[in-house]
Design a protein around this motif. Structure first.
Motif, mmCIF file in Angstrom:
data_model
loop_
_atom_site.group_PDB
_atom_site.id
_atom_site.type_symbol
_atom_site.label_atom_id
_atom_site.label_comp_id
_atom_site.label_asym_id
_atom_site.label_seq_id
_atom_site.Cartn_x
_atom_site.Cartn_y
_atom_site.Cartn_z
ATOM 1 N N GLU A 142 90.901 -31.929 26.872
ATOM 2 C CA GLU A 142 90.759 -33.349 26.522
ATOM 3 C C GLU A 142 92.003 -33.866 25.806
ATOM 4 O OE1 GLU A 142 85.972 -32.748 25.667
ATOM 5 O OE2 GLU A 142 87.278 -33.520 24.099
ATOM 6 N N THR A 143 92.486 -33.092 24.831
ATOM 7 C CA THR A 143 93.630 -33.558 24.055
ATOM 8 C C THR A 143 94.923 -33.498 24.858
ATOM 9 O OG1 THR A 143 93.856 -31.348 23.075
ATOM 10 C CG2 THR A 143 92.609 -32.983 21.840
ATOM 11 N N ALA A 144 95.030 -32.560 25.787
ATOM 12 C CA ALA A 144 96.218 -32.524 26.649
ATOM 13 C C ALA A 144 96.319 -33.808 27.454
ATOM 14 C CB ALA A 144 96.158 -31.316 27.575
ATOM 15 N N LEU A 145 95.212 -34.225 28.050
ATOM 16 C CA LEU A 145 95.198 -35.473 28.820
ATOM 17 C C LEU A 145 95.386 -36.683 27.913
ATOM 18 C CD1 LEU A 145 92.200 -34.610 31.169
ATOM 19 C CD2 LEU A 145 94.591 -34.844 31.888
ATOM 20 N N ALA A 146 94.716 -36.671 26.758
ATOM 21 C CA ALA A 146 94.803 -37.804 25.845
ATOM 22 C C ALA A 146 96.226 -38.002 25.338
ATOM 23 C CB ALA A 146 93.852 -37.604 24.671
ATOM 24 N N ALA A 147 96.896 -36.921 24.973
ATOM 25 C CA ALA A 147 98.265 -37.029 24.473
ATOM 26 C C ALA A 147 99.190 -37.601 25.543
ATOM 27 C CB ALA A 147 98.763 -35.660 24.013
ATOM 28 N N MET A 148 98.986 -37.161 26.794
ATOM 29 C CA MET A 148 99.803 -37.725 27.877
ATOM 30 C C MET A 148 99.587 -39.222 27.994
ATOM 31 S SD MET A 148 99.818 -35.025 31.049
ATOM 32 C CE MET A 148 98.721 -33.706 30.565
ATOM 33 N N LYS A 149 98.335 -39.644 27.928
ATOM 34 C CA LYS A 149 98.030 -41.069 28.057
ATOM 35 C C LYS A 149 98.662 -41.876 26.935
ATOM 36 C CE LYS A 149 93.746 -40.232 30.615
ATOM 37 N NZ LYS A 149 92.280 -40.395 30.693
ATOM 38 N N LEU A 150 98.733 -41.276 25.753
ATOM 39 C CA LEU A 150 99.323 -41.945 24.598
ATOM 40 C C LEU A 150 100.846 -41.863 24.597
ATOM 41 C CD1 LEU A 150 96.884 -40.631 21.860
ATOM 42 C CD2 LEU A 150 97.119 -43.019 22.558
ATOM 43 N N ARG A 151 101.411 -41.051 25.481
ATOM 44 C CA ARG A 151 102.846 -40.775 25.529
ATOM 45 C C ARG A 151 103.313 -40.053 24.266
ATOM 46 N NH1 ARG A 151 105.552 -45.825 25.648
ATOM 47 N NH2 ARG A 151 103.594 -46.836 25.057
ATOM 48 N N ALA A 152 102.384 -39.319 23.647
ATOM 49 C CA ALA A 152 102.743 -38.469 22.515
ATOM 50 C C ALA A 152 103.318 -37.155 23.042
ATOM 51 C CB ALA A 152 101.522 -38.218 21.639
ATOM 52 N N PRO A 248 113.210 -19.114 17.083
ATOM 53 C CA PRO A 248 112.759 -19.326 18.466
ATOM 54 C C PRO A 248 113.403 -20.571 19.064
ATOM 55 C CG PRO A 248 110.902 -18.865 17.010
ATOM 56 C CD PRO A 248 112.099 -19.069 16.131
ATOM 57 N N LYS A 249 113.611 -20.536 20.359
ATOM 58 C CA LYS A 249 114.132 -21.706 21.064
ATOM 59 C C LYS A 249 113.044 -22.771 21.161
ATOM 60 C CE LYS A 249 115.033 -19.009 24.506
ATOM 61 N NZ LYS A 249 115.429 -18.480 25.828
ATOM 62 N N LEU A 250 113.480 -24.002 21.297
ATOM 63 C CA LEU A 250 112.554 -25.125 21.421
ATOM 64 C C LEU A 250 112.817 -25.782 22.773
ATOM 65 C CD1 LEU A 250 110.324 -26.696 20.107
ATOM 66 C CD2 LEU A 250 111.999 -27.960 18.777
ATOM 67 N N VAL A 251 111.993 -25.413 23.765
ATOM 68 C CA VAL A 251 112.190 -25.835 25.150
ATOM 69 C C VAL A 251 111.528 -27.186 25.375
ATOM 70 C CG1 VAL A 251 111.798 -25.237 27.568
ATOM 71 C CG2 VAL A 251 112.259 -23.432 25.890
ATOM 72 N N GLU A 252 112.292 -28.114 25.938
ATOM 73 C CA GLU A 252 111.802 -29.480 26.128
ATOM 74 C C GLU A 252 111.429 -29.729 27.584
ATOM 75 O OE1 GLU A 252 113.303 -34.092 25.329
ATOM 76 O OE2 GLU A 252 114.283 -32.385 24.334
ATOM 77 N N HIS A 253 110.225 -30.268 27.788
ATOM 78 C CA HIS A 253 109.777 -30.659 29.125
ATOM 79 C C HIS A 253 109.349 -32.119 29.130
ATOM 80 C CE1 HIS A 253 110.097 -27.093 31.591
ATOM 81 N NE2 HIS A 253 109.705 -26.376 30.554
ATOM 82 N N THR A 254 109.498 -32.726 30.294
ATOM 83 C CA THR A 254 109.250 -34.162 30.435
ATOM 84 C C THR A 254 107.934 -34.423 31.161
ATOM 85 O OG1 THR A 254 110.303 -34.382 32.599
ATOM 86 C CG2 THR A 254 111.751 -34.441 30.660
ATOM 87 N N HIS A 255 107.662 -35.696 31.395
ATOM 88 C CA HIS A 255 106.455 -36.086 32.125
ATOM 89 C C HIS A 255 106.535 -35.745 33.611
ATOM 90 C CE1 HIS A 255 103.802 -38.250 29.291
ATOM 91 N NE2 HIS A 255 104.902 -38.324 28.574
ATOM 92 N N THR A 256 107.669 -35.234 34.064
ATOM 93 C CA THR A 256 107.750 -34.755 35.452
ATOM 94 C C THR A 256 108.088 -33.272 35.552
ATOM 95 O OG1 THR A 256 110.043 -35.543 35.575
ATOM 96 C CG2 THR A 256 108.331 -36.978 36.483
ATOM 97 N N SER A 257 108.870 -32.722 34.617
ATOM 98 C CA SER A 257 109.362 -31.350 34.807
ATOM 99 C C SER A 257 108.243 -30.325 34.886
ATOM 100 C CB SER A 257 110.356 -30.975 33.703
ATOM 101 O OG SER A 257 109.744 -30.967 32.421
ATOM 102 N N TYR A 258 107.175 -30.519 34.110
ATOM 103 C CA TYR A 258 106.023 -29.625 34.237
ATOM 104 C C TYR A 258 104.946 -30.184 35.177
ATOM 105 C CZ TYR A 258 106.376 -25.289 31.537
ATOM 106 O OH TYR A 258 106.673 -24.011 31.129
#
Length: 596
Positions: A142-152, A248-258
């Protein structure tokens, strides 16, 4: 089993057959073509192309092109479109006590809308960072989808983490909110920062400590209105992953890369609409997002979860039969435990079975093939990418090979001396044909990003070889990082933790062979003045390791010895690795299980 929750399910134990058409979106199951324009249509066209070429590797390689929309929000533009009015099961969770929860696609659409509305009311805004530390529970999806919708921006965290790791994530991730299990709120007592605290299942104890109750979200409206457009290259996830340095490395992904990149993972697994997919992975790690979120729901398949505290092969196979699992992904540790059981207890083996993490022993592959009549297919990828190389459905397999490059990935091997393409060398991706499923870089670390992307290639740090047919075989890591129980371990991180103890003057950590875990961390320690080698000192260091490191990182073997070094004073871990592999433990080695 008893139902603890059932939200709009039409019946059956896993919806393995009788797939209903999806409402409001063109279905791929009947091979209709998408209509209209926009990011959803482009995404569906790419997805449907891969579905039609599930067992046609050459055709998929030749004809696939990545959708590259300017704006895309997977939760809104894909999930909500396929979920609206869809009463098929999207998520099925079976607990250890036999109770189970099912959510339909439409129910998760509505519940994630409620979560998005409620989180917004608590101050979560676009670009805010949220540390999410949940188990395999409904609220995680639920929170994975919600965060995407919020652009968080989500910072996934495994519940195995302790206060030191969490403090690092909150600080370096610049987190403004944390959302955790009620059982874990105590870990944040000494984590500094001005961040919103949200607990799932915390009850009165969490409320008394100032934590908001996530359960209040279920009283929020079930419709959600976006507050603005989502740029395709906006940050979606920040993954902390171990490396060869102290941090640790901090790997960044976007709204398309994953979300879009894992079309390749869907293709590797062989998923299709109506499948029931089981992936054994812990939340907080990239593989969980790979196979428990994006790949199955890209395919409109059911995510199936079996929660347990102690692995039980017989119970797992019984639940797989009950749920009608059609595709199964597991790390090598699980495969090694499975073959110790009676594999014939699984009456209806999955159609597709895959493994990732490190190459599987041929004996494991053969024993599973004999019992189930299905061949395990390896795949290779990283937190930084989707799956890059794999054995795909319907293709000839070669013993020991991890397969060929996935559609959309141009893989080259770079000679470690010349840097030129070769038949053996560092596995790299050609950036002139940059795949969508590739990280934008290491957040806050432009030097590391530039190093990884140097010379027009993304360099994985892994070594492979290629045969005349284009099949790749994994050789090993280019640095000292190793896997233990399928978790990546950074020697430097463990050595730094050991050096915090007053008894340790120097330390070096290497993998020690283990019949079940493949490898466990072994430390070679030089003691400080005033300390003597022996069981009491070993017990003190094991206790320190348990106190400061997450369970999957802690030192399991220990030996007091001088460290081999280069002329410049650098520790030669390669010598220690060779010594450990050749000599085994011996009388000089202490084991954690003997000193608790």
């Amino acid at each position: 089993m008893a139902d603890t929750e059932e939200t709009g399910v039409t019946g059956g134990t896993g919806d393995r057959g009788g797939v209903a058409p999806v409402t409001g979106v063109t279905g791929a199951a009947d091979d209709q073509r998408p209509t209209g324009t926009g990011p959803t249509a482009a995404f569906r066209a790419a997805r449907d192309f891969l579905l039609r070429h599930r067992e046609d590797y050459d055709g998929a390689r030749k004809g696939f092109t990545w959708p590259r929309p300017a704006y895309f929000n997977w939760a809104l533009d894909w999930f909500d479109r396929i979920a609206d009015g869809n009463d098929r099961t999207a998520l099925h969770i079976v607990e250890e006590d036999g109770t189970h929860t099912r959510h339909t696609f439409d129910a998760l659409r509505r519940r994630s809308n409620q979560a998005a509305n409620w989180l917004a009311a608590q101050g979560v805004r676009a670009d805010d960072r949220i540390v999410v530390m949940l188990g395999n529970q409904s609220e995680l999806w639920e929170t994975a989808l919600a965060a995407m919708k919020l652009r968080a921006v989500v910072i996934p965290a495994t519940p195995l983490l302790g206060p030191l790791d969490l403090a690092d994530r909150v600080r370096r991730g610049r987190a403004r909110h944390v959302l955790v299990r009620g059982d874990d709120i105590g870990k944040f007592a000494d984590v500094p920062g001005d961040y919103t605290r949200i607990a799932v299942g915390g009850g009165e104890e969490a409320a008394a400590a100032g934590w908001l109750a996530y359960e209040d979200a279920y009283s929020a409206p079930e419709t959600y209105e976006p507050t603005g457009p989502t740029h395709a290259d906006d940050t979606l996830m920040l993954y902390f992953t171990s490396g060869t340095t102290a941090r640790p490395k901090l790997v960044e992904h976007t709204h398309t890369s994953y979300p879009v990149g894992h079309l390749a993972t869907m293709y590797w697994i062989g998923l299709k609409p109506g499948d029931v997919h089981l992936n054994i992975s812990s939340p907080g790690w990239a593989k969980h997002a790979w196979s428990n979120l994006f790949a199955p729901w890209n395919a409109e398949a059911t995510v199936f979860i079996h929660n347990y505290t102690r692995f039980d092969a017989a119970r797992l196979m019984a639940e797989m039969d009950r749920a009608g699992v059609t595709s199964f992904c597991a790390p090598p540790t699980v495969w090694r435990m499975l073959i110790q059981a009676d594999l014939t207890a699984l009456k209806n083996p999955p159609r597709e079975i895959v493994a990732a993490g490190e190459p599987l022993n041929p004996e494991i592959i053969e024993r599973v093939r004999e019992a189930w009549g299905v061949t395990i297919r390896d795949g290779f990828g990283q937190t930084e990418t989707a799956v890059q190389v794999a054995n795909t459905p319907g293709q000839p397999l070669k013993p020991g090979s991890m397969g060929r490059p996935l559609p959309g990935f141009e893989v080259v091997l770079l000679d470690p001396v010349t840097g030129e393409p070769a038949d053996e060398g560092e596995i790299a991706l050609d950036l002139s044909a940059r795949p969508v499923g590739l990280t934008t870089g290491y957040h806050g670390d432009p030097d590391r990003t530039a190093e990884a992307m140097a010379g027009g290639y993304y360099r994985t740090g892994d070594i492979g070889s290629r045969d005349a047919d284009g099949y790749l075989t994994y050789v090993g890591r280019a640095d000292d990082v190793f896997k233990a129980s399928d978790y990546k371990i950074s020697p430097f991180e463990l050595e730094s933790a050991l050096l915090e103890h007053e008894a340790v003057a120097e330390a070096a950590v290497v993998p020690a062979p283990d019949p079940l875990r493949l490898a466990v961390p072994k430390a070679y320690v030089v003691l400080a003045a005033g300390w003597e080698p022996g069981p009491e000192t070993a017990a003190a260091l094991f206790a320190h390791s348990r106190a400061v490191l997450a369970p999957y990182k802690r030192v399991r073997r220990l030996e007091f010895a001088d460290l081999p070094k280069t002329v410049s004073g650098k520790i030669r871990r390669v010598e220690l690795r060779e010594r450990t592999a050749e000599q085994g433990g011996g009388a000089a080695e202490y084991r954690e299980e003997d000193h608790r």
